[in-house]
Each structure stands twice: as structure tokens, then as C-alpha cells.
Design an enzyme around this catalytic site. Structure first.
Site, mmCIF file in Angstrom:
data_model
loop_
_atom_site.group_PDB
_atom_site.id
_atom_site.type_symbol
_atom_site.label_atom_id
_atom_site.label_comp_id
_atom_site.label_asym_id
_atom_site.label_seq_id
_atom_site.Cartn_x
_atom_site.Cartn_y
_atom_site.Cartn_z
ATOM 1 N N SER A 1 -9.504 -11.480 0.936
ATOM 2 C CA SER A 1 -8.520 -12.348 1.569
ATOM 3 C C SER A 1 -8.439 -13.678 0.830
ATOM 4 C CB SER A 1 -8.914 -12.586 3.034
ATOM 5 O OG SER A 1 -8.001 -13.432 3.665
ATOM 6 N N GLY A 2 -7.212 -14.066 0.470
ATOM 7 C CA GLY A 2 -7.007 -15.308 -0.259
ATOM 8 C C GLY A 2 -6.989 -15.157 -1.751
ATOM 9 N N THR B 1 -0.842 -10.634 -1.742
ATOM 10 C CA THR B 1 0.538 -10.633 -1.243
ATOM 11 C C THR B 1 1.489 -11.229 -2.266
ATOM 12 O OG1 THR B 1 -0.299 -10.833 1.026
ATOM 13 C CG2 THR B 1 2.010 -11.365 0.648
ATOM 14 N N ASN C 1 -8.423 -17.581 4.211
ATOM 15 C CA ASN C 1 -7.046 -17.600 3.715
ATOM 16 C C ASN C 1 -6.111 -18.013 4.836
ATOM 17 O OD1 ASN C 1 -4.722 -17.254 2.272
ATOM 18 N ND2 ASN C 1 -4.778 -15.030 2.274
ATOM 19 N N SER D 1 -3.417 -14.524 5.448
ATOM 20 C CA SER D 1 -4.122 -13.272 5.199
ATOM 21 C C SER D 1 -3.368 -12.113 5.844
ATOM 22 C CB SER D 1 -5.543 -13.354 5.766
ATOM 23 O OG SER D 1 -6.204 -12.120 5.614
ATOM 24 N N SER D 2 -3.166 -11.052 5.061
ATOM 25 C CA SER D 2 -2.517 -9.850 5.583
ATOM 26 C C SER D 2 -3.524 -9.080 6.432
ATOM 27 C CB SER D 2 -2.026 -8.964 4.433
ATOM 28 O OG SER D 2 -1.063 -9.635 3.665
ATOM 29 N N GLY E 1 -9.167 -5.995 0.578
ATOM 30 C CA GLY E 1 -10.286 -5.706 -0.301
ATOM 31 C C GLY E 1 -11.575 -5.504 0.468
ATOM 32 N N GLU F 1 -14.921 -6.131 2.247
ATOM 33 C CA GLU F 1 -15.314 -7.293 3.042
ATOM 34 C C GLU F 1 -16.771 -7.173 3.453
ATOM 35 O OE1 GLU F 1 -12.692 -7.809 6.327
ATOM 36 O OE2 GLU F 1 -10.995 -8.476 5.090
#
Length: 1525
Positions: free
Chosen positions: A163-164, A168, A214, A217-218, A441, A443
């Protein structure tokens, strides 16, 4: 996972290594000493450590001189330390993209880099082979697109990262590029590609949220399938989503946020008020975190963007209303709280506020509030006896409320995705597709729950697919190079996948089983998990917890907390909720919950496993990916603070492991990780076998001989590369270092011998010089001694003589002194006796004078004392009188005190006068000789004292008067005091009035402020009105200019005429068959009857009948068209004076046939269409220059001899520009400066001139474009220097001063031949020098653009040797320009400014000593800072090993770039190609010399046509009759 290389040799002192460090992961170090089991290393921080050799990585010393490599496979030592260091170096220079083979690593810059993503950059990567340009996400997209077109196979691009990391944004860029290369014009207002791009912000609003790492974050996985047709154009798209984080809707932690759409809706203004929404702090689902706003993001603006995206995607306003109504209902539903009811285990709404929110939620859902409450607080259970209604306690009611909110939001999100797919439209006939996977990704947090378990499960699946792809890619590389290679075995993670998903005892299966039993808990689930997998190597039990378990993933171990596993895995669809919302009066809400078929279930819960559904989606995704060719983009987050230019080594290394990049490195290490082209290998290691370098061997055989000499085995020789096993490159570098050390020692030994020999020669010469100097000194000293002896004798002689004379002189002088002393003594005795007599007389005189003076002083003092006592007595009497008077009148007390003070002053003055007199007497005691004068002065002073006494009496009288006056003043003061009291009263009244005035003043000030604001608003409105007025004025001026420029008005007509088909021309000929040019002229004759020479032009008699006239005209028109077609189709060549025959014949025919004065356009259409057909059918190399010469000549004749008619002149006069010619007749216009005749042209002739202008521009553009197409492949081979032969390279000097300038290769010779052929073609066709100059200038501009852009995009071109190569080629171009002369070359040399300065910068030495000002002002004045920065960071010296500019200069340029990036609209460092036409019709008229067609003899076939027989007459007759210039 740490990849360590086996140490195959002992490390030597001075070797460069990487040392593991707990703070920086890896740190550079130098070997100080190598012991038996330890290596003594000094790190870059100055710390000395002892490390075992197995824990060290070798470091290439040459890497410090470069700015990293663009492909990790080019690293000399491929390991994680080298990978990490390479990424860090490139990230510091804003090179955020790096290849690892075909894998792209993208490091998030956390700042905008607009120069990397504009349309010009996409144009550069379009069609470029992979690896030719700098690494970029566009390159990966281009490879996928070209592979789809060429191989006819679907592709996929997998974007992953934490994330971050920028997944995206990377996905957006990929889709942006795919729409750029595969976009098409849509049938409606919304194109497919636009809808695909706009779906991103829409899905971000409903699927993205702020997390700890982030801000955007998606929280779901996304797979976008972009579908293409057979032509490679986008024909449709589809979006699939995975594992939306539903629990975030009802539960968030600080400082995270819920989904963006909730905050956008609360900030929507009127819409928020409509749905009874306010500040997010008022809603339970949003106020669990204290973060409500994002830095730099406006929720209100984002709401507008979301609305706009919905419009583009195709969501109607009613559907948008339903979406936001549903979101508002979810927020109100979260504020419903419950308390215990009257019955056992029952619940009711807690308070009035909760009831209000419940009613609001029911109103928004458009359902009954009581039914909604019942569905939240009760459950219905179906039994054989009937339905049993069970009450729920408070906790169960809250759980039911949250389940409803999650279900509604999940169905809303699914509906949104489905709506986007239906709106964009899927193409069922699509042959290919490119899928873009944007998924979370790997985690690993401090607390890992069910979401992390599913995410890591998906990453395990993708990692297996990634490993297979990398393994296959390695195999393809080995097969391509045709080497013998035993296939390696890589560690598969299938055991982890079996542990998670295998049935019937996988983790997911056990979790589903536990969720089916109502009384199961996470303790029982963990116990069963440990019982089944107690001895599994991938699963462990946590040390400090009984329920947590640890899985060994490919990226490391992750410990999962199972407390919420069961709750999050259960996806209960409560029947009451579905039934309630399916019966909603809102069509949108009811559509989210379609009526389900009747089931015989006994419970109102429908169990569905989240993990099982996710596993099925994942399997479908893997099946889709297996059918496509994958491409990988690994996004990396450089730091946890989201700050630019900050690189955290430990975090990046962890992400590289999680992203599988190090796994790909490990797979490469298992085979042949080091791969070098033969040329590079021989360049680097040829010195190990210098005896082979002089032989005429190819590079492959040289490589084999070098390796055999060194005794290395297990290597492979491919077709173009040599493949080495892990560690062998270290052996080669070690041997190379030994050879270099030996060479250095040999050079040092020879140098020391030379220096010592030179020192000996210098010492011997110095000794000889010293000896000669010493002998000279001794001789000089002996001579000086002899000279001193002779001088001493002479001095002694003169000294004796001088002493004798001095003694004589002394004796004479002593005699004289004695005599004078005796005489002086006798004279002094006489003088002293006389002096004593005079002194006695003087003493006696002084004594007598002293005696008289003393008597006088005693008498004087007695007189003064008597006077003082008398004055004192008189003063006391006066004082008593005054005192008595003061006692009588009390008002005189003040005067008394004044008089007393005055008396004291007088007494003090009296004493002072006494002292002064005493001092005066003492001073006068010494003035014995002036006694008489002193007495007179004292008598005068006595008189003065008397006068002073009288004055004092007068002053006392004055004081008495002043006392009377003071009494009067006292009475006046009392009256003033009374007045002051009255003034105080008046002052109080004034203060009160002042307060009231201040209040009034405040009110007036407020009114003044309001008036000022109104005035400002009025002024602003006036300014806007003035602005509008100025805009209207500019628009009026533009309209006037449009009216005045006739060519701009008819541009559309000209283009339509150019595009007219031959069928249309034939139709025009048929329609206009009966309307001839000459009769039209005759018809107009009566209208414009005037006694001018035009009346003499009468081709036919008026006695002809109308039928005969029309028939004759038709036959003549056909003959005219045939003649013109033949003139156009055949190459008539040029006259003896190099004038184009076709243009002159066509012009003379048109002039003879009076076509310019006709209203018909058919003949002009025939000419334009004939020229276009000739251009299409002829040879471009000859036809285009030929017709450029003829068309420009014909245009010049029209431009100089045609003038518009009176109607067009009137329009010009209306535009405010009077005509420069006076009308003499309806057919001719005469200029003021010459008597030449000008033909008055009708509208068709003016239109023909405009069409001919467009035709000239078209021919010029075609020639220029063809030249660029021919030149592009030649320039592609000229930008990089070819490899020189080894024999020559081995003998050439390596010193900067001893290298001659390279001669241009065959590539540059081909460029020169191309330019020569271009110039010869143009000159053979007699193209005017004006056009040749323009073409050559634009060709050189294109050369400059192509070479410069290639230099900035390809790192292998930014080298010293390549700079020398290009510089030698530019020198040849300069020679060509000089030989071509300025008439044809123009400013071509100045067009090469950019590439000349860039190459000049590459080949200068000592770049590190140059300051930024010197580079900008002296070396590269034409280049921008971004271009200089790009060249400086990409430069590497492949010849002498020198370094680029200093780090201080790079830092200064980076600061300037950060400042300028906010100001410039375009920050691209590439040059744009100029596609404009660099001339106008007026420029052609001015540049081309005067052409007289009357002097041109037409071809012989012209005489065959009766309509043109008059053209073959004498030029004088034609000139006199037609008045041709």
C-alpha cells in the site's frame, strides 16, 4: 531471504565488498586484511568489523563512477546488495524505473514528474523495441501491445506492491498508454477508452480509503480487461474486482478512514442537506477515527469529480440519486444504537436520536421503519410447526445492523462494477485482450487478521505464477543463445498453497467448517488447525499465544491473530434484510436485492464463506492469466513517510523480497547469472590475454581463449553472449585486478628508476657546480687578503701622519684656552663686585615701599568695617519696619518670605563682597609700585558700593509694589478657580456627548465597511464588464480580420475541392456542358460595356445562333480538358532557361481561354484533380520535386497577375484596408507603380489560387515526410558508435591526448549520400532555392531532434566514445553545409545547436570542475536545466573512466527542477517535431524570381490542338494581345 554467494577465492586487501548492517541493510566497505576465517573490513561509516567471508558480497568499484544501470541483469555482481544499491542511486536521480530482465521495478517518487508522462513521451515509446529506450511503464505497455498484435495472443500486465507503492497510479498510466496506441473515435460522446479511464476515479471513490501507509489505498483487487479488435483498436472493456474489504464500512481504526465516498457525500453541500448529513464527526461509522480530511485533497471537489465520472461512464441521474441515497442510509443506520428490552435477551432502540436516524434510514431506503427495526432486533426461524420469532440482544442487534450495512455496501459496489462493465460494453467478437491486474501486495503488520491472510494467499498464487514465468524466461534466454544447460530446479511454494487451500483439511476448509457451527470459536478453530498440521514445516504455533499461528510464506514468516477470522469469514445473507429491501419503493435499492426463490431453509441465515468465494475468484483469475502472456510491474514504496528523495533501505529490501524480485535474482543465480556480450567481455578482460588481442580473431574466439587461459570451467558460449556461473565474474575481476596491480607495479618500478636516474644526473650536475663555486670563492678570498695587506700599509702611513698633526694641533689649542680662561676670570671678578652694589640699593628701596603699603592696608580695612556695620544697622531698621507692616496685614506674609529670602541673598552677597574685597586686598599687597593707582580704583569701588546701596533701597520699594500686584493677582486666581469648577461640569457633559459620538462613530464605521465591500463588489463587476467588453472588442477585431482575409474564409471550400472525386468532376462536366467560358464572357459584355481594349476580344460573332454556339463550346471544352490532362500527365520538363513548361503552358491556356473571368470551376477542378492523380501514380522521388517546381511557378503567376473583382474589393474595403489598385475596367486592374496589366479574377479563379496554395503545401509536406521516413533508420544507426575492430582497439592509445578524432563510419557516409541525393534531385527538377533551403533546414532540424532525443532516452548513447563518434559525424555535416553554400543550406548549422552542445558536453574532460553557471552559459546555453540534468545523470565514460559533474552541481540542478516543475506547463526534456509549413503564398511570391511565360516556347504537341494554336505564335503578338507580365 538473503542470497549469499560461495566464496571461491580469498579476498585481498583493497577489495570492494558489501557488509550486512542492521540499520542500512547493506553498507559499502573495503577489505583491510584477510585472515583464516574472518575478513577485516572498514565500512563507509569508518567502523571496522570482522566478518566471515560467506556473509560478504563483492562490490564492483566501477559502479561508484556510474549512476546505476537501467537493467539489473547488467550488474557485474547480481545479488540483493547490488540490486538495492542500484535502485537507491537511480532513485536519487529521479530515475524511478529499472528493469530486471523483462520485469519493471517502479519506485514511487512521491512527487509529480510530468515530463515522464506527457503525450510526446508516449509518442517516443510507441513502436520502440524493448530495452532500446530508458526503462518506463510505457515500454512495458508497448511490449504487451506489440506482442498482442504480432503474436495474436492476449497479454496481461500484473502490477503489485504494498500500500502506497503507486500501484493505482501505475495502472492508470498503463491504461492511458493503451488508450493512446489503441484509441479510436467513439460513435457517441463517450468513447470506450475515456470510460475506461474515468472508471478509475469512480472505483477509487467507492473502493479506496486512507490506511496507515497510504492516503489512497485500494481496498480491493482489480483486473481490467481491455479488449481489442483485429486492427488493434479498443473495442470494449471489462472490470473484475476481488475481495472488497467489507469490514471497513462498519469498523475503522485511528488514523485510518472509511471509504472516500462517505466523506465526499458529507462535503457535497446541498446534496448533504437533502440527505440530512452533516459533519462526518456526527456519524458512528466515520468518527471511530480522528482523521476526516486528507492533506491537499478537497472532499467537495472530489465529489464533483465523482459525479463527472459517473456521467462519463453512463450512470443516469436517477441512478446517481439512488447511489448517494444508499450511502446516506448506511451512515444513518450506523447511528442507530440499542439497549436492553423488557423481555429477556431482547433489544429496543436506545434513545430519541437513534429513532430519528432509524426513521431517516428507512426513509432513504424507502421502506417501513417498523419493519426495518424488526429485521434488526428479531430473527424468524422456520420450523415444521411454523415460524418462530426470536428476539436478539443488544450485541446481536448491533451485529445485525453492521451486517446489513456491509451487505448493502457490498451489493452497491458490485452493482457499480457491473454498471461500468455494461456501460463501457464488452466486445463478444474481440480477438485479443490486455488485462491489467492491480492487486494488493504482500502484507505483514504487527497485527495480521483475516484480510492479510487472504491477501497473502493471493500473493502466494501470483508468486507461483511469477516464478514459473521467470523460470520460463530463463529457459527461453538459454534456448535463444543455443547453449547446453541443465534445467535448474527452483523452490516451489506449492506446499504453502496446499496448506491453505487443499481439501478437506486445508486452512480454508477448516475455517469454513468452523464457521458452519454456531458455537465454534477461534480457540476451537486454532486447536483443530494445530492438531491437523502439528508437524507441517510451513505452519508454526505462536510463542506467546494459544490461538495465533505463523505461516512461512515466500517473503517471510507472518503471524496471524485468529480472533476475528470466523466473524470475517462468515458472509451471512439475512433473509429479513433481503426481503425488506427487495420490497423497497426505491427502484435502485430494490434492484440491489432481487427477489430470491423460495427455499426450504429452516433458518433465516444463508451462510456463504468469504474465503471460499475468494479462492474461486482467484482460481478464475489464475486460469485467465495462464491463457495470456504475463508482464510484471513491481511497485516499491521508498519510505514510510511518503516523502520525496528519502530511501529506506530495510523497507525497500523487504518489499523486493515480498515482490519476488529477489526470488527472480535467486533463479538467475541458480543458472548463469552473469551474461556479457562478447564485445563487452573482451573490452573488460582482454588484458588478461593480451597476446591474443593482436590476432585477427572474432570476439567469440577471443572470449574462449581468455577463459581457457584462466582455467575457468562450466561456462557457456552463446550466439552473442558468454554465460558465467555465480562467482566466476569475481574470479575474473580478481585476476584482472592482479594484472592491473602488476602493471601498476611495473609502471611504478620504471617510474621510480627514471626518477632516481634523473635525480642522480641532477645531483652530479649540482656537485660540479658547487665545486666550481667553492674554488672561485677561495681564489676570491686570497685576492681579498692580499689587497687588504697592501691597503693596511697605506692606511698605517696616513694614520701616523694624521696622529702627529693631531698632537700638534691639540697643543696649540690648549695654549689658547689657558690664556682665554685667565682673561675671563679677571673680568668675572669685576662684574660681581658691581652687581652687589646694585642689589643693596634695590633692597633698600623695596623695604621702604613695603612699609608704606602695610600702613595703607590697615587703614583701608578699618574704613570698610565701619561702613559695613553702618549698613547693617540701617538694614535691620528697615527690616523691623517691614516686619511690623507684615504683621498688620496677613496678606503680606508672602512678601515677607520673599523679603527674607532677598535679605539672605543680600547677606550672602555682602559676605561674598567681603571675601572679594579681602581677596582684592591680598592681591593688591603685591602691588607696591602701583599704590597710588590702586587707591584711586578703591575709591571708585566705594562710590559704586554706595550706588548699589541706593539701588537696593529702590528695589525694596519695587518689591512692595509687586506685593500689591500679587494681592490683586490672588483675587483674579480665585475668580479663575470658580471658572474652573464650571469648566469641570461642562467637561463632564462633553464626556457624555463624546461617548455617544463614539458609539455613533462605530456604527458609521460599520456602515463604511459595508459600503466599501459593496464598492469592491461593484468594482469587481465593473472589471468583469470591462473584461467582457475587451473580449467583445477582440472578437469584433477577429471577425473583421476574418472578413478581410479571403483565403482563411475559403479554406474549407479549398479542402472540399481537393477531396472532390473524379466522378463528381464528370458530373460537373455533364451539368456544365452547355455553359462555356467564352459565352459567359460574351453575356457579361453588355453589362460591363466600356470603351476599353477589352471590347476587342470577340472570339465569335453575335450572328451565331444559340444552338451552334453551345455545340461548338462543348466540343471546345472537351479539347481544352484533353490538352490540360496531357500537359499534366506527361513530364514536359523544363525550358532552356530552367523554367517549368507545364506551369507556363497551363497558365497561357487558362489566360487564352479567359478561364479566370469565368464563373465555372470545372476546368480548375480538372487541373487540381490531375495534379493529385499525378502525385499518386508517379515516382515520389521525381514526381514530387517536379510538381513542387511547376505548382509553385503556377501559383506565382496567379499571385502576381490575378486580382479579385469589385465584389471582393468591396469586402476588403469594408474590413478597413483600402485596395492598392484603382479599377480601370471590369477586366483589368492597374498598379500605381507600373503599367503592367492585372486580370480581374472571379471567385472560381480566386478559389483555384487557394486550392493551388494548398496543393503546394501538400507537395512540400509529402516531400518532407518522405525525407524523414528515409532518414529515420539511418539516424537510428548513427546515434551509437559501432564497435571497433579488436586489433586496432588493442593498439590504440588510451590517453586523452593521444586519441585522434574518429573518422565517420559508413552510417554517417550514408547520411551524407542521402543529403547529396536530395540536393541533386531537387536541383535536377529546378526546385526554387527557397524551397530547397526550407527543406534542408527542416531535415537538419529533424536530425537534431532525432539524435538529441535518442541521446536522452538511451543511456548507452551518453558515453564519451559515443560523443566523439557523433561529434565526428556532425563535423562531416558541417563540411557538407559549407559545400552546399548558404543558398541551399540556409540556417541548417544553427538547427544542430542542441545536439552539438550536448555532444560537446559529453567529450569535455574534467566535468567535475565545471560549475553550473559555466555549463549553462558557456557549454550548453541552448539546453534547459532538465536536459542538462538528464545528460549529466546518464553520462558514463567508457573510455577513460572519468566521472560526470560533481554532486554539488547535481544538487543545484535538482533544486532548480523542483522549483520550475510547478511553473512550467510542460516539463518534458525531449524536443518536439515541427510539422508546420514554414512559408505562405506571399513568401513564395517574394522569394521566387519573376517568370514571363510569354518567352517560353510550348511543346510541339500543343500545336495539334486548335484551342491552343494561337499559343505557338510569336511571343510579341501574344504579349501584345494578352498583356502578360
Amino acid at each position: 531471504m538473503t542470497i549469499c554467494l560461495p566464496v571461491e577465492m580469498n579476498l585481498r586487501k583493497g577489495d570492494k565488498v558489501w557488509v550486512e548492517d542492521k540499520d542500512f541493510a547493506w553498507i559499502a566497505g573495503d577489505v583491510l586484511d584477510s585472515l583464516e576465517n574472518k575478513v577485516h573490513v572498514e565500512t563507509a561509516t569508518g567502523r571496522e568489523v570482522f566478518v566471515s567471508p560467506e556473509k560478504l558480497f563483492r562490490r564492483d568499484p566501477d559502479d561508484e563512477e556510474h549512476n546505476g544501470v537501467d537493467d539489473m541483469t547488467k550488474l557485474t555482481y547480481l545479488h540483493e546488495a547490488g540490486v538495492l544499491y542500484n535502485l537507491q542511486r537511480r532513485y536519487a536521480l529521479n530515475d524511478i524505473y529499472t528493469y530486471t530482465g523483462s520485469i519493471l521495478i517502479a519506485v514511487n517518487p512521491f512527487k509529480k514528474l510530468p515530463h515522464l508522462y506527457n503525450g510526446h513521451m508516449m509518442e517516443q515509446y510507441k513502436g520502440a523495441p524493448f530495452g532500446e529506450l530508458s526503462p518506463h511503464v510505457f515500454a512495458v505497455s508497448e511490449v504487451a501491445y506489440r506482442a498482442m498484435i504480432d503474436d495474436c495472443r492476449s497479454q496481461s500486465i500484473l502490477v503489485s506492491g504494498e500500500s502506497g507503492a503507486g500501484k493505482t497510479e501505475t495502472t492508470k498510466l498503463i491504461m492511458q498508454y493503451l488508450t493512446f496506441v489503441g484509441g479510436r473515435a467513439a460513435e457517441d460522446d463517450r468513447s470506450v477508452e475515456q470510460q475506461v479511464l474515468e472508471s478509475n476515479p469512480l472505483l477509487e471513490a467507492f473502493g479506496n480509503a486512507k490506511t496507515v501507509r497510504n492516503d489512497n489505498s485500494s481496498r480491493f483487487g482489480k483486473f481490467v480487461e481491455i479488449q481489442f479488435d483485429a486492427n488493434g483498436r479498443i473495442s470494449g472493456a471489462a472490470i473484475r474486482t476481488y475481495l472488497l474489504e467489507r469490514s471497513r464500512v462498519v469498523r475503522i481504526t485511528d488514523p485510518e478512514r472509511n471509504y472516500h465516498c462517505f466523506y465526499q457525500l458529507c462535503a457535497s453541500g446541498n446534496d448533504a442537506e437533502k440527505y440530512k448529513l452533516s459533519n462526518p464527526q456526527q456519524f458512528h461509522y466515520l468518527n471511530q477515527s480522528n482523521t476526516y480530511e486528507l492533506e491537499g485533497v478537497s472532499n467537495a471537489e472530489e465529489y464533483k469529480n465523482t459525479r463527472r465520472a459517473m456521467d462519463i461512464v453512463g450512470i443516469s441521474h436517477d441512478e446517481q440519486e439512488g447511489i448517494f441515497r444508499t450511502l446516506a442510509a448506511i451512515l444513518h443506520l450506523g447511528n442507530v444504537e440499542f439497549s436492553s428490552g423488557k423481555e429477556h435477551d431482547s433489544s429496543v432502540v436506545k434513545d430519541r436520536n437513534s429513532r430519528i436516524h432509524l426513521q431517516m434510514a428507512a426513509d432513504l431506503f424507502k421502506c417501513d421503519a417498523n419493519l426495518l427495526l424488526a429485521s434488526l432486533c428479531t430473527r424468524s426461524i422456520l420450523t415444521r410447526e411454523g415460524t418462530i420469532v426470536k428476539a436478539l440482544d443488544c450485541n446481536a442487534a448491533v451485529t445485525s445492523r453492521d451486517a446489513l450495512a456491509k451487505t448493502v455496501y457490498a451489493r452497491l459496489f458490485d452493482w457499480l462494477v457491473d454498471k461500468i462493465n455494461r456501460s463501457v460494453g464488452q466486445d463478444p467478437n474481440s480477438r485479443f485482450q490486455i488485462g491489467v491486474l492491480d492487486i494488493y501486495g504482500f502484507e505483514c503488520f504487527k497485527n495480521n487478521s483475516f484480510e492479510q491472510f487472504c491477501i497473502n494467499f493471493a500473493n502466494e498464487k501470483l508468486q507461483q505464477h511469477f516464478n514459473e514465468h521467470v523460470f520460463k524466461m530463463e529457459q527461453d534466454e538459454y534456448r535463444k543463445e543455443e547453449i547446453n544447460w541443465s534445467y535448474i530446479e527452483f523452490i516451489d511454494n506449492q506446499d504453502v498453497l496446499d496448506l491453505i487451500e487443499k481439501k478437506p483439511i486445508g486452512v480454508i476448509a477448516l475455517l469454513d467448517e468452523a464457521c458452519m457451527f454456531p458455537r465454534s470459536t477461534h480457540e476451537s478453530f486454532s486447536m483443530k488447525l494445530f492438531q491437523n498440521f502439528n508437524f507441517h514445516p510451513r505452519l508454526e504455533k505462536a510463542k506467546f499465544s494459544e490461538t495465533d499461528f505463523t505461516l512461512s510464506h515466500y517473503a517471510g514468516k507472518v503471524t496471524y491473530q485468529t480472533e476475528t477470522f470466523l466473524d470475517k469469514n462468515r458472509d451471512y445473507a439475512i433473509v429479513e434484510h433481503c426481503n425488506l429491501l427487495s420490497s423497497s419503493k426505491c427502484p435502485f435499492v430494490a434492484g440491489l436485492f432481487p427477489s430470491a426463490p423460495e427455499e426450504s431453509a429452516r433458518s433465516s441465515y444463508k451462510f456463504s464463506s468469504v474465503s471460499s468465494r475468494f479462492k474461486q475468484q482467484l482460481q478464475a483469475l489464475m486460469q485467465t492469466l495462464s491463457k495470456t502472456e504475463p508482464h510484471y510491474v513491481r511497485c516499491v514504496k521508498p519510505n514510510s513517510l511518503n516523502r520525496p528523495q528519502k530511501f529506506e533501505n530495510l523497507s525497500v529490501l523487504h518489499q523486493l523480497r515480498c515482490g519476488g524480485v529477489l526470488e527472480a535474482v535467486r533463479i538467475s543465480l541458480a543458472g548463469y547469472p552473469t551474461r556479457r556480450h562478447y564485445s563487452d567481455f573482451v573490452d573488460r578482460f582482454g588484458l588478461l590475454a593480451s597476446e591474443f588481442m593482436d590476432e585477427s580473431n572474432d570476439e567469440q574466439s577471443l572470449t574462449e581463449k581468455i577463459l581457457r587461459k584462466l582455467g575457468l570451467g562450466n561456462y557457456q558460449l552463446g550466439r552473442t553472449k558468454v554465460f558465467l556461473r555465480a562467482g566466476q565474474i569475481g574470479i575474473l575481476d580478481s585476476r584482472r585486478a592482479e594484472v592491473l596491480d602488476a602493471s601498476a607495479r611495473l609502471i611504478q618500478r620504471r617510474l621510480r628508476t627514471f626518477v632516481t636516474h634523473q635525480n642522480f644526473i641532477a645531483a652530479r650536475a649540482s656537485a660540479i657546480s658547487i665545486q666550481a663555486y667553492c674554488r672561485g670563492c677561495l681564489s676570491r678570498n686570497a685576492y681579498a687578503a692580499r689587497r687588504k695587506a697592501a691597503a693596511a700599509v697605506l692606511v698605517q702611513k696616513h694614520a701616523r701622519r694624521w696622529l702627529s698633526r693631531c698632537a700638534f694641533v691639540k697643543l696649540v689649542s690648549a695654549t689658547l684656552v689657558i690664556q682665554s680662561c685667565i682673561r675671563a676670570d679677571s673680568a668675572r671678578f669685576k662684574f660681581s663686585h658691581q652687581k652687589e652694589d646694585r642689589a643693596a640699593s634695590l633692597i633698600q628701596a623695596h623695604w621702604r615701599m613695603h612699609k608704606f603699603r602695610s600702613a595703607f592696608r590697615r587703614r583701608q580695612s578699618s574704613i570698610i568695617a565701619i561702613q559695613c556695620h553702618w549698613r547693617q544697622k540701617l538694614a535691620k531698621r528697615e527690616f523691623r519696619k517691614l516686619k511690623q507692616a507684615a504683621n498688620d496685614a496677613g496678606a503680606l506674609r508672602l512678601a515677607k518670605t520673599k523679603l527674607e529670602k532677598r535679605l539672605e541673598d543680600l547677606e550672602w552677597r555682602l559676605q561674598l563682597e567681603k571675601r572679594l574685597r579681602i581677596s582684592g586686598e591680598e592681591a593688591k599687597s603685591g602691588e607696591i609700585s602701583k599704590l597710588q593707582k590702586t587707591l584711586e580704583s578703591f575709591s571708585l569701588k566705594l562710590d559704586a558700593a554706595r550706588l548699589a546701596t541706593i539701588n537696593e533701597c529702590n528695589k525694596n520699594a519695587v518689591l512692595q509694589k509687586q506685593l500689591d500686584i500679587s494681592m490683586k493677582e490672588k483675587s483674579a486666581v480665585e475668580r479663575e478657580l470658580n471658572g474652573m469648577a464650571e469648566l469641570r461640569k461642562d467637561n463632564a457633559l462633553l464626556k457624555n456627548s463624546m461617548n455617544s459620538l463614539e458609539k455613533n462613530n462605530l456604527a458609521l464605521e460599520k456602515d463604511l465597511l459595508n459600503a466599501k465591500t459593496d464598492c469592491n463588489n461593484t468594482l469587481q463587476k465593473l472589471k468583469e464588464a470591462e473584461k467582457r467588453c475587451s473580449e467583445l472588442q477582440t472578437s469584433v477585431q477577429s471577425l473583421e480580420e476574418k472578413l478581410s482575409h479571403l483565403e482563411n474564409e475559403n479554406h474549407v471550400l479549398r479542402q472540399k475541392t481537393l477531396s472532390t472525386s473524379p466522378e463528381r468532376i464528370r458530373q460537373i462536366l455533364g451539368e456544365k456542358h452547355s455553359s462555356a467560358v467564352v459565352p459567359a464572357q460574351n453575356d457579361r459584355r453588355s453589362i460591363f460595356e466600356t470603351p476599353t481594349p477589352s471590347k476587342l476580344i470577340m472570339p465569335f460573332s453575335h450572328s451565331l445562333s444559340e444552338s451552334r454556339r453551345s455545340k461548338f463550346t462543348a466540343e471546345r471544352n472537351l479539347e481544352n480538358y484533353e490538352l490540360l490532362s496531357r500537359c499534366i500527365k506527361e513530364n514536359l520538363g523544363f525550358s532552356d532557361e530552367d523554367k517549368p513548361l507545364a506551369a507556363c503552358v497551363i497558365y497561357k491556356c487558362l489566360l487564352h481561354w479567359h478561364a479566370f473571368e469565368s464563373e465555372s470551376t470545372a476546368i480548375f477542378n480538372i487541373i487540381i484533380e490531375g495534379i493529385n492523380e499525378a502525385l499518386k501514380g508517379g515516382d515520389d522521388n521525381n514526381a514530387l520535386p517536379y510538381w513542387l517546381s511547376n505548382a509553385s511557378a503556377l501559383l506565382c503567376l496567379l499571385q502576381r497577375n490575378l486580382r479579385s473583382n469589385s465584389f471582393l474589393n468591396a469586402s476588403v474595403q469594408r474590413s478597413g484596408r483600402p485596395s492598392a489598385y484603382g479599377v480601370k475596367s471590369p477586366f483589368k486592374l492597374h498598379g500605381p507603380d507600373d503599367s503592367a496589366a492585372h486580370i480581374e479574377a472571379r471567385y472560381p479563379a480566386i478559389l483555384f489560387k487557394q486550392q493551388l496554395t494548398a496543393c503546394v503545401e501538400k507537395i512540400y509536406g509529402l516531400i518532407r515526410d518522405n525525407l524523414k521516413k528515409e532518414l529515420s533508420p539511418l539516424l537510428g544507426s548513427c546515434i551509437q558508435a559501432p564497435k571497433a575492430s579488436r586489433g586496432i582497439a588493442g593498439k590504440s592509445s588510451r590517453s586523452p591526448g593521444g586519441v585522434p578524432q574518429q573518422s565517420p563510419s559508413s552510417q554517417w557516409e550514408s547520411i551524407l549520400k542521402f543529403l547529396d541525393s536530395l540536393l541533386s534531385r531537387l536541383r535536377e527538377n529546378h526546385v526554387p532555392s527557397f524551397f530547397i533551403r526550407k527543406l534542408v533546414t527542416q531535415v537538419f532540424s529533424f536530425i537534431n531532434l532525432s539524435l538529441f532525443n535518442s541521446l536522452l532516452l538511451r543511456r548507452e548513447c551518453c558515453t564519451f566514445s559515443n560523443g566523439e563518434y557523433v561529434k565526428s559525424g556532425i563535423a562531416e555535416l558541417e563540411k557538407w553545409i559549407a559545400s552546399a553554400k548558404e543558398e541551399f543550406s540556409g540556417t541548417s548549422w544553427h538547427e544542430l545547436n542542441y545536439i552539438r552542445q550536448a555532444v560537446g558536453f559529453l567529450v569535455i574532460h574534467q566535468k567535475r570542475k565545471k560549475s553550473l553557471d559555466e555549463i549553462r552559459q558557456d557549454l550548453c546555453p541552448a539546453l534547459t536545466i532538465r536536459q542538462i540534468y538528464r545528460i549529466s545523470t546518464m553520462y558514463w565514460d567508457d573510455k577513460y573512466g572519468t566521472q560526470s559533474v560533481s554532486s554539488e552541481v547535481v544538487s543545484q540542478m535538482r533544486i532548480l527542477l523542483d522549483k520550475d516543475s510547478q511553473k512550467l506547463s510542460s516539463n518534458s526534456f525531449l524536443l518536439d517535431d515541427d510539422m508546420s509549413i514554414p512559408f505562405s503564398a506571399e513568401d513564395i511570391d517574394k522569394a521566387i524570381p519573376v517568370l514571363d511565360p510569354s518567352e517560353i516556347e510550348p511543346p510541339k504537341f500543343v500545336s495539334e490542338y486548335t484551342c491552343a494554336q494561337s499559343l505557338v505564335k510569336k511571343p510579341s503578338t501574344a504579349s501584345a494581345s494578352k498583356q502578360i507580365v
